[in-house]
Design a protein around this motif. Structure first.
Motif, PDB file in Angstrom:
ATOM      1  N   GLY A  97       0.767  -1.234   0.000  1.00  0.00           N
ATOM      2  CA  GLY A  97       0.000   0.000   0.000  1.00  0.00           C
ATOM      3  C   GLY A  97       0.795   1.279   0.000  1.00  0.00           C
ATOM      4  O   GLY A  97       0.202   2.359  -0.039  1.00  0.00           O
ATOM      5  N   TRP A  98       2.114   1.206   0.045  1.00  0.00           N
ATOM      6  CA  TRP A  98       2.926   2.423   0.017  1.00  0.00           C
ATOM      7  C   TRP A  98       3.062   2.917  -1.415  1.00  0.00           C
ATOM      8  O   TRP A  98       3.105   2.136  -2.353  1.00  0.00           O
ATOM      9  CB  TRP A  98       4.322   2.156   0.578  1.00  0.00           C
ATOM     10  CG  TRP A  98       4.405   1.959   2.066  1.00  0.00           C
ATOM     11  CD1 TRP A  98       3.739   1.024   2.793  1.00  0.00           C
ATOM     12  CD2 TRP A  98       5.205   2.698   2.974  1.00  0.00           C
ATOM     13  NE1 TRP A  98       4.069   1.120   4.110  1.00  0.00           N
ATOM     14  CE2 TRP A  98       4.979   2.146   4.260  1.00  0.00           C
ATOM     15  CE3 TRP A  98       6.085   3.770   2.850  1.00  0.00           C
ATOM     16  CZ2 TRP A  98       5.608   2.633   5.388  1.00  0.00           C
ATOM     17  CZ3 TRP A  98       6.713   4.247   3.988  1.00  0.00           C
ATOM     18  CH2 TRP A  98       6.467   3.690   5.243  1.00  0.00           C
ATOM     19  N   ARG A  99       3.154   4.230  -1.573  1.00  0.00           N
ATOM     20  CA  ARG A  99       3.552   4.785  -2.851  1.00  0.00           C
ATOM     21  C   ARG A  99       5.070   4.688  -2.969  1.00  0.00           C
ATOM     22  O   ARG A  99       5.785   4.696  -1.966  1.00  0.00           O
ATOM     23  CB  ARG A  99       3.091   6.239  -2.981  1.00  0.00           C
ATOM     24  CG  ARG A  99       1.575   6.393  -2.974  1.00  0.00           C
ATOM     25  CD  ARG A  99       1.186   7.839  -3.173  1.00  0.00           C
ATOM     26  NE  ARG A  99       1.633   8.350  -4.455  1.00  0.00           N
ATOM     27  CZ  ARG A  99       0.959   8.215  -5.607  1.00  0.00           C
ATOM     28  NH1 ARG A  99      -0.205   7.580  -5.607  1.00  0.00           N
ATOM     29  NH2 ARG A  99       1.440   8.716  -6.728  1.00  0.00           N
ATOM     30  N   ARG A 100       5.571   4.604  -4.212  1.00  0.00           N
ATOM     31  CA  ARG A 100       6.986   4.328  -4.398  1.00  0.00           C
ATOM     32  C   ARG A 100       7.883   5.465  -3.912  1.00  0.00           C
ATOM     33  O   ARG A 100       8.993   5.235  -3.437  1.00  0.00           O
ATOM     34  CB  ARG A 100       7.281   4.029  -5.876  1.00  0.00           C
ATOM     35  CG  ARG A 100       6.662   2.739  -6.375  1.00  0.00           C
ATOM     36  CD  ARG A 100       7.166   2.398  -7.755  1.00  0.00           C
ATOM     37  NE  ARG A 100       8.595   2.085  -7.749  1.00  0.00           N
ATOM     38  CZ  ARG A 100       9.087   0.875  -7.537  1.00  0.00           C
ATOM     39  NH1 ARG A 100       8.272  -0.145  -7.279  1.00  0.00           N
ATOM     40  NH2 ARG A 100      10.391   0.678  -7.571  1.00  0.00           N
ATOM     41  N   GLY A 101       7.417   6.708  -4.005  1.00  0.00           N
ATOM     42  CA  GLY A 101       8.215   7.822  -3.513  1.00  0.00           C
ATOM     43  C   GLY A 101       8.456   7.756  -2.010  1.00  0.00           C
ATOM     44  O   GLY A 101       9.605   7.774  -1.549  1.00  0.00           O
ATOM     45  N   PRO A 102       7.374   7.686  -1.187  1.00  0.00           N
ATOM     46  CA  PRO A 102       7.600   7.533   0.259  1.00  0.00           C
ATOM     47  C   PRO A 102       8.332   6.246   0.631  1.00  0.00           C
ATOM     48  O   PRO A 102       9.115   6.240   1.594  1.00  0.00           O
ATOM     49  CB  PRO A 102       6.177   7.545   0.826  1.00  0.00           C
ATOM     50  CG  PRO A 102       5.380   8.306  -0.166  1.00  0.00           C
ATOM     51  CD  PRO A 102       5.963   7.957  -1.490  1.00  0.00           C
ATOM     52  N   ALA A 103       8.105   5.162  -0.115  1.00  0.00           N
ATOM     53  CA  ALA A 103       8.820   3.920   0.188  1.00  0.00           C
ATOM     54  C   ALA A 103      10.323   4.082  -0.041  1.00  0.00           C
ATOM     55  O   ALA A 103      11.146   3.627   0.769  1.00  0.00           O
ATOM     56  CB  ALA A 103       8.271   2.782  -0.683  1.00  0.00           C
ATOM     57  N   THR A 104      10.691   4.757  -1.122  1.00  0.00           N
ATOM     58  CA  THR A 104      12.117   5.010  -1.371  1.00  0.00           C
ATOM     59  C   THR A 104      12.699   5.934  -0.312  1.00  0.00           C
ATOM     60  O   THR A 104      13.822   5.725   0.168  1.00  0.00           O
ATOM     61  CB  THR A 104      12.298   5.622  -2.765  1.00  0.00           C
ATOM     62  OG1 THR A 104      11.700   4.758  -3.751  1.00  0.00           O
ATOM     63  CG2 THR A 104      13.760   5.807  -3.086  1.00  0.00           C
ATOM     64  N   ALA A 105      11.945   6.956   0.084  1.00  0.00           N
ATOM     65  CA  ALA A 105      12.426   7.856   1.141  1.00  0.00           C
ATOM     66  C   ALA A 105      12.606   7.110   2.456  1.00  0.00           C
ATOM     67  O   ALA A 105      13.560   7.378   3.210  1.00  0.00           O
ATOM     68  CB  ALA A 105      11.448   9.021   1.306  1.00  0.00           C
ATOM     69  N   ALA A 106      11.701   6.176   2.763  1.00  0.00           N
ATOM     70  CA  ALA A 106      11.845   5.389   3.990  1.00  0.00           C
ATOM     71  C   ALA A 106      13.105   4.541   3.960  1.00  0.00           C
ATOM     72  O   ALA A 106      13.819   4.423   4.963  1.00  0.00           O
ATOM     73  CB  ALA A 106      10.614   4.506   4.187  1.00  0.00           C
TER      74      ALA A 106
END
Length: 405
Positions: A97-106
């Protein structure tokens, strides 16, 4: 007498031998056409010269452009490697359920926390050891002088040594002052390093966060059959690179825990920081990382006693055998099934081509090439021959000695 039709002389004028000054005697060879003159340049030769010159000029221009863009291309390769490394985790977060932008930032945040903890731990260790070294410097000097006098039969004194220290201190201060005058060059170098690091982070973020769009754009330029091949190659590269990073991380965790348990039991100071150093350096610096990782704990153990340092050395050697023959084959069996000699050769080649970055990229790159070969290269049945006969399972060297008697 009347002539029979069809039996008379041929109708129409008959051609006789040509007469005149340009007449060719009967039986003489005809002159070749002007186009077949051997002294005339073939019509295709000028075009060949122009084409060869164009190819040479284009090659020289490409090499010049490659030399100019070498740093940028190296940044892109390193960024692509890092994007491959974090993409399995980003894909896992995206499936939940994460978007790829926030997932990469995490993932960037997790890596920053781990790197910050490692650097702060090593920095505190270095600062503490430097302070202890300065505090105990006179005592170390007395011990060294006593050892030199006892070993070599000399008659050195501490007063003589300290009398010579001002000369050494003056020379050292002169070197430091000359270094300070070059502060502009040092600052420019540091700025260049920071700028390249930020460029790598930026490229890595967009290559990971915009990965699906990037692949769709690349595949839209290819026919469907080639699209499947490109996506298969991309998938292999991601699996091998991510598997390499995560398997090394697991091995680093096991190595750090084992070394921490031993150093805490042996009473070696800074056990947690040294265990972190051993785990990270031994796993993520190929070839020489094992020796660099083991040297620091042994030196710290020497401050306790020579016996403790010897036990530390024996434990490091024993753990390396356990890791090489039991842990590493099981953990990396599905990620990097590569012969150690091939991996070492790739490391040397990567260092020669791209320096430190090539050392880090060589093994995952070689594993990806090996996976490509396994997926696309056709293999054939090997003919039975004594030169291709493998060792039987369970063979031992003492069996060979028994057969040779």
């Amino acid at each position: 007498m009347p002539q029979t039709p069809g039996r008379g002389p041929a109708e129409g004028p008959t051609e006789g031998p040509a007469e005149g000054p340009d007449a060719v005697p009967p039986g003489a060879p005809a002159e070749p056409p002007a186009a077949d003159d051997p002294h005339r340049m073939p019509p295709w030769l000028p075009k060949a010269f122009v084409l060869a010159g164009t190819v040479v000029l284009a090659f020289m221009a490409a090499m010049w452009l490659l030399q100019r863009l070498r740093d940028l291309l190296l940044l892109l390769v390193v960024s692509l490697f890092l994007a491959f490394a974090i993409e399995p985790a980003v894909n896992w977060l995206a499936r939940h359920g994460w978007r790829r932008g926030p997932a990469t930032a995490a993932m960037f945040l997790v890596i920053a926390v781990l790197a910050g903890g490692f650097l702060s731990g090593i920095g505190s260790l270095l600062a503490t050891q430097a302070a202890n070294l300065l505090d105990g410097f006179p005592g170390y000097v007395r011990q060294v002088i006593g050892w030199v006098n006892d070993t070599f039969g000399t008659d050195l004194s501490q007063d003589t040594l300290f009398q010579r220290l001002p000369t050494v201190t003056g020379a050292l201060s002169g070197q430091l002052s000359s270094l300070a005058t070059n502060v502009w060059g040092i600052g420019a170098t540091a700025f260049g390093v920071v700028f390249k690091a930020l460029g790598v982070l930026l490229f890595t973020f967009y290559l990971s966060a915009e990965g699906p769009q990037l692949r769709r754009t690349a595949c839209s330029l290819l026919p469907p059959r080639h699209q499947r091949q490109v996506l298969r190659a991309w998938e292999i590269a991601v699996d091998k690179t991510g598997g390499y990073i995560y398997s090394r991380g697991l091995l680093a965790l096991i190595s750090g825990a084992a070394h921490y348990a031993f150093m805490a039991a042996a009473g070696i100071p800074y056990a947690a920081v040294l265990a972190l150093w051993v785990g990270v350096v031994s796993q993520f610096i190929p070839a020489v990382g094992t020796y660099l990782a083991g040297a620091v704990p042994i030196l710290i153990a020497l401050t306790v006693s020579p016996t403790t340092a010897l036990w530390m050395l024996l434990f490091i050697v024993a753990y390396q055998q356990l890791e090489n023959y039991l842990l590493q084959p099981r953990i990396t069996a599905r990620t990097l099934d590569m012969h150690p000699a091939v991996a070492f050769g790739l490391i040397l080649a990567g260092a020669a081509v791209a320096g430190p970055a090539g050392v880090l990229l060589a093994v995952p790159f070689g594993a990806s090439l090996q996976a490509f070969a396994a997926a696309y290269v056709q293999r054939y049945r090997v003919e039975e021959h004594p030169l291709t006969e493998p060792d039987p399972p369970g063979a031992r060297w003492w069996r060979w000695l028994r057969r040779s008697r």
